[in-house]
Design an enzyme around this catalytic site. Structure first.
Site, PDB file in Angstrom:
ATOM      1  N   GLN A 189       5.503  -5.761   9.472  1.00 51.28           N
ATOM      2  CA  GLN A 189       4.720  -6.329   8.368  1.00 51.28           C
ATOM      3  C   GLN A 189       5.482  -6.325   7.047  1.00 51.28           C
ATOM      4  O   GLN A 189       5.330  -7.225   6.219  1.00 51.28           O
ATOM      5  CB  GLN A 189       3.399  -5.569   8.202  1.00 51.28           C
ATOM      6  CG  GLN A 189       2.377  -5.826   9.289  1.00 51.28           C
ATOM      7  CD  GLN A 189       2.652  -5.048  10.558  1.00 51.28           C
ATOM      8  OE1 GLN A 189       3.495  -4.134  10.565  1.00 51.28           O
ATOM      9  NE2 GLN A 189       1.975  -5.388  11.643  1.00 51.28           N
ATOM     10  N   CYS A 203       0.822  -1.215   0.000  1.00 53.53           N
ATOM     11  CA  CYS A 203       0.000   0.000   0.000  1.00 53.53           C
ATOM     12  C   CYS A 203       0.854   1.262   0.000  1.00 53.53           C
ATOM     13  O   CYS A 203       0.387   2.325  -0.413  1.00 53.53           O
ATOM     14  CB  CYS A 203      -0.950   0.001   1.192  1.00 53.53           C
ATOM     15  SG  CYS A 203      -0.125  -0.136   2.795  1.00 53.53           S
ATOM     16  N   ASN A 204       2.095   1.162   0.449  1.00 49.91           N
ATOM     17  CA  ASN A 204       2.950   2.343   0.548  1.00 49.91           C
ATOM     18  C   ASN A 204       4.070   2.410  -0.477  1.00 49.91           C
ATOM     19  O   ASN A 204       4.762   3.414  -0.575  1.00 49.91           O
ATOM     20  CB  ASN A 204       3.573   2.433   1.952  1.00 49.91           C
ATOM     21  CG  ASN A 204       2.577   2.869   2.999  1.00 49.91           C
ATOM     22  OD1 ASN A 204       1.694   3.669   2.714  1.00 49.91           O
ATOM     23  ND2 ASN A 204       2.686   2.322   4.189  1.00 49.91           N
TER      24      ASN A 204
END
Length: 429
Positions: free
Chosen positions: A116, A50-51
């Site tokens: 994560q 997502c980043n």
């Protein structure tokens, strides 16, 4: 061969653009294979979260490798090269390898130190490996990176130092309750902080989480997204919920407290109370507050501030270890050409051992299988001890400026490549 990485991440791109340049999980295998077919690309791994969207590649030439990586992105996402040039950052060699170590260790994450990203790096590597887009270089590099990042998380435990009040509160709960299996957590109030507490608590190991809210339908709708582990209750049932809870987090926008001594008449003896409300949601007498494990927003903020200082120290310690890991990787890479020589030395030594053992069996036919096994084991041990120091020495010499001369001399001493030398003499004749 050269290592390059192409980067599109939160440092340079807002969310709207990161969404545009994101690889869907079901597309990753196809994307890895498609990229591997590009000219100049020898190995590749695509990391998409997502980043960040990043591509790591082993290329035969830096200039052409950079071009074909960018062209792949432009074609895949259906944009022109000028757009890609505007957004991407490209680094090679030491900078690329250093970046990969930093990413896997969590030092480049939006929440620094979060664990994560290591799992995401592992999945990206294993996906590429399964699709045969990695080789000797990346198989070794990514294994080294994964091992290093695991060690950093284990040794420094940077992710355990909370960076928000809700995380600090949950850490206090875990510290007091120890094992969370069989424990119930109540979250009172479902605004931003209450939802954040739920997101952080869901995977911690609580057997049950109860969402308590003035509007029951809101709590029920949110609980439905988390399965049977999470249930909902109205604020009017708070006393009953607390009677069955081991910990409670309050984050209610209210002028008056929602928990008082009267609310806690049926409480459990080891109850942990986390008050995120301003004004405070929990009002207790000093005596009762001392008896219970109670933390208000100011106390939690002090913990967070202390954690932030400690996290920065840990970040510096991890960052200081990365250059050594990068140097170790490049030492391994420079020694790649010596691997066949070492393998040949081992095979030659084992051949001598085999010949000696065969001769021994002819001369001593009365030896039984157990005796032969003991002799074989000791002969192998002697051989390994004899070649241990030469192998160590040639590995060290293989990265010096005179490596080629030293390796040739080494091969002459141990009679390696005799067939090749004989062939050269025959050609000369």
């Amino acid at each position: 061969m050269f290592i390059i990485y192409v980067n599109l991440d939160y440092h340079r791109l807002p969310l709207a653009l990161r969404e545009q340049f994101s690889f869907a999980a079901e597309q990753l295998a196809q994307a890895d294979q498609k990229l591997n077919q590009e000219k100049s690309i020898l190995e590749n791994v695509i990391l998409s979260t997502c980043n960040r969207t990043e591509i790591y590649a082993v290329v035969d030439q830096i200039h052409t490798g950079r071009y074909y990586l960018k062209r792949f992105l432009a074609n895949w996402f259906n944009v022109d090269l000028a757009t890609i040039n505007t957004y991407v950052m490209i680094e090679e060699q030491d900078a690329a390898v250093t970046h990969l170590f930093r990413v896997a260790s969590g030092l480049e994450s939006l929440i620094v130190g979060e664990p994560q990203i290591l799992g995401q790096v592992k999945r990206a590597f294993f996906a590429a490996q399964a699709n045969a887009t990695t080789g000797a270089i990346f198989n070794h590099l990514f294994q080294e990176v994964i091992t290093f990042a695991k060690r950093m998380h284990t040794e420094y435990k940077i992710s355990e130092h909370s960076i928000s009040s809700s995380q600090a509160g949950l850490h206090q709960i875990k510290s007091h309750l120890q094992a969370l299996q069989g424990k119930q957590l109540a979250i009172v109030g479902l605004g931003e902080m209450g939802r954040q507490a739920l997101d952080n608590a869901y995977n911690m190991g609580f057997s049950h989480i109860v969402l308590v809210n003035r509007t029951l339908s809101k709590a029920q709708h949110l609980a439905a997204n988390f399965g049977q582990q999470v249930s909902a209750a109205p604020l009017t049932n708070l006393t009953e919920v607390l009677a069955d809870s081991d910990a409670v987090i309050t984050a209610v926008a209210a002028r008056e407290p929602v928990i008082t001594e009267q609310t806690l008449t049926k409480r459990r003896s080891n109850l942990v109370l986390i008050d995120l409300g301003v004004p405070r949601n929990i009002r207790l007498t000093p005596q009762l507050a001392d008896q219970l494990h109670y933390y208000n927003i100011d106390q939690l903020t002090e913990i967070v501030q202390s954690n932030n200082e400690l996290r920065q120290q840990l970040v510096k310690k991890i960052a200081a270890e990365i250059p050594v890991a990068v140097q170790d990787y490049y030492t391994w890479q420079r020694q790649l050409h010596i691997v066949p020589v070492i393998k040949e030395l081992r095979e030659s030594a084992l051949a001598v051992q085999g010949t000696a053992l065969t001769s021994l069996q002819r001369k001593l036919p009365e030896l039984d299988e157990h005796e032969l096994k003991v002799i074989r084991k000791h002969m192998k041990s002697i051989v390994n001890q004899l070649i241990k120091q030469p192998i160590k020495t040639i590995k060290e010499l293989s990265v010096t400026t005179d490596a080629e001369v030293d390796i040739d001399f080494f091969k002459q001493i141990f009679g390696l490549d005799e067939d090749e030398a004989t062939a050269k003499k025959e050609v000369a004749k």
